[in-house]
Design a protein around this motif. Structure first.
Motif, PDB file in Angstrom:
ATOM      1  N   ARG A 175       0.857  -1.190   0.000  1.00 29.25           N
ATOM      2  CA  ARG A 175       0.000   0.000   0.000  1.00 29.25           C
ATOM      3  C   ARG A 175       0.895   1.242   0.000  1.00 29.25           C
ATOM      4  O   ARG A 175       1.714   1.426   0.903  1.00 29.25           O
ATOM      5  N   THR A 282       4.132   7.306   2.356  1.00 31.91           N
ATOM      6  CA  THR A 282       4.075   6.102   3.190  1.00 31.91           C
ATOM      7  C   THR A 282       4.051   4.840   2.336  1.00 31.91           C
ATOM      8  O   THR A 282       3.416   4.810   1.278  1.00 31.91           O
ATOM      9  N   SER A 284       3.277   0.682   3.190  1.00 28.41           N
ATOM     10  CA  SER A 284       2.846  -0.259   4.216  1.00 28.41           C
ATOM     11  C   SER A 284       2.646  -1.632   3.597  1.00 28.41           C
ATOM     12  O   SER A 284       2.245  -1.752   2.434  1.00 28.41           O
ATOM     13  N   GLU A 286       2.331  -6.224   4.794  1.00 30.28           N
ATOM     14  CA  GLU A 286       2.490  -7.321   5.739  1.00 30.28           C
ATOM     15  C   GLU A 286       3.789  -8.035   5.406  1.00 30.28           C
ATOM     16  O   GLU A 286       3.955  -8.534   4.292  1.00 30.28           O
ATOM     17  N   GLU A 293       2.722  -6.434  10.453  1.00 33.62           N
ATOM     18  CA  GLU A 293       2.371  -5.254   9.678  1.00 33.62           C
ATOM     19  C   GLU A 293       3.485  -4.222   9.830  1.00 33.62           C
ATOM     20  O   GLU A 293       3.913  -3.905  10.945  1.00 33.62           O
ATOM     21  N   ARG A 294       3.961  -3.692   8.679  1.00 29.07           N
ATOM     22  CA  ARG A 294       5.038  -2.722   8.713  1.00 29.07           C
ATOM     23  C   ARG A 294       4.634  -1.498   7.911  1.00 29.07           C
ATOM     24  O   ARG A 294       3.941  -1.598   6.897  1.00 29.07           O
ATOM     25  N   SER A 295       5.085  -0.342   8.372  1.00 30.03           N
ATOM     26  CA  SER A 295       4.763   0.906   7.689  1.00 30.03           C
ATOM     27  C   SER A 295       5.934   1.865   7.873  1.00 30.03           C
ATOM     28  O   SER A 295       6.492   1.988   8.973  1.00 30.03           O
ATOM     29  N   THR A 297       7.304   5.912   6.847  1.00 31.57           N
ATOM     30  CA  THR A 297       6.785   7.227   6.484  1.00 31.57           C
ATOM     31  C   THR A 297       7.920   8.220   6.264  1.00 31.57           C
ATOM     32  O   THR A 297       8.850   8.308   7.071  1.00 31.57           O
TER      33      THR A 297
END
Length: 309
Positions: A175, A282, A284, A286, A293-295, A297
């Motif tokens: 994402r 950002t 994001s 899995e 879950e990783r994100s 920014t």
């Protein structure tokens, strides 16, 4: 030109100042020696340059044996060398490392910095800078940003797990959220989704839209408005080249300082005064190894122009 060395190939020359050696397959046997062949194959490179490289032992065959000006040119040979540029223009903006583990390196890329060596850029590229700074010989980007775009980009530096992370982008399960500055979009109320069919343009470096089944999709949201400009949040649901830039231009609101869309302008060369106001804010996903879950920014901000004049 020769190709960058594959990470899993036997490479007879080491990485030098972050630059991996390039190689060239020779497809026919030729008389006249290696120097004559190289001068003909690379007419834009002066003969003395190849002589200097050979004298330094930096033009070698697949076994690492240095080649001389009169070395035979045989079909099936693979020769290795370092790409060199004279008077490469420094890019006065620095990248920022956001995260690093044994698999990934996540970087906040500045505007104007190319991802990988190409054309007139070699040392002043994100990949070469990072290889030189961090001594990560297997570093490679697993997705790309345009030279003009800033923001979050992910690299792999582990050969064993690279494919797992690359597959995320191939399967479109990553994402991405971008931000952009542009004029208000006429006759549209945010949020909305824009779809179109994108194809290669008449010039090799741009895209265009045509009638037909859509192959690109972007969700457009408005974050704030200041005077005659709006800050948008853009969600690309597909990953076409220049998708966000073309979509915004097609909507009547080209991204601020875009030199390609809606009309490709003359090259500004090394003018760094007006960066494209597009930011990969950002990313994001899995994690395919852990399920976590990783994100990540970007810490950069778009530059609102002074509209008081």
């Amino acid at each position: 030109m020769g190709h960058q060395a594959e990470a899993n190939a036997r490479v007879p020359l080491p990485i030098r100042n972050g630059v991996s050696p390039s190689y060239l397959w020779i497809t026919e046997t030729l008389a006249g020696g290696m120097l004559r062949f190289l001068n003909a194959r690379f007419p834009d490179i002066a003969g003395p340059s190849w002589l200097d490289r050979m004298a330094r032992g930096e033009v070698v065959d697949a076994q690492g044996t240095p080649l001389a000006p009169d070395s035979h040119v045989r079909s099936g040979m693979r020769i290795w060398y370092y790409r060199e540029l004279i008077d490469e223009t420094p890019i006065p903006f620095k990248e920022q490392i956001l995260f690093q583990d044994e698999h990934l390196l996540v970087v906040d890329k500045p505007h104007f910095l190319p991802m990988i060596p190409t054309g007139r850029f070699l040392h002043e590229t994100l990949l070469v800078r990072l290889k030189h700074k961090l001594a990560l010989p297997h570093l490679t980007p697993i997705h790309r940003l345009d030279r003009e775009t800033a923001g979050v980009v992910i690299f792999s530096h582990n050969l064993d797990t690279r494919g797992r992370y690359q597959s995320m982008f191939q399967k479109r399960v990553v994402r991405k959220v971008y931000e952009a500055l542009a004029s208000p979009i006429p006759e549209r109320e945010c949020p909305f989704t824009y779809r179109s069919r994108m194809v290669d343009g008449d010039k090799f470096f741009v895209m265009k839209e045509e009638e037909g089944e859509p192959n690109s999709e972007t969700l457009v949201e408005q974050i704030e408005r200041r005077g005659d400009l709006v800050r948008y949040r853009l969600h690309p649901h597909t990953g076409r080249k220049h998708q966000l830039r073309l979509h915004m231009a097609s909507l009547g609101a080209p991204i601020l300082n875009d030199a390609f869309y809606p009309v490709a302008l003359p090259c500004k060369g090394d003018d760094f005064s007006a960066p494209l106001q597009l930011l990969a804010r950002t990313i994001s996903f899995e994690d395919p190894l852990t399920g976590q879950e990783r994100s990540f920014t970007s810490e950069r901000e778009l530059a609102w122009p002074d509209q008081s004049a």
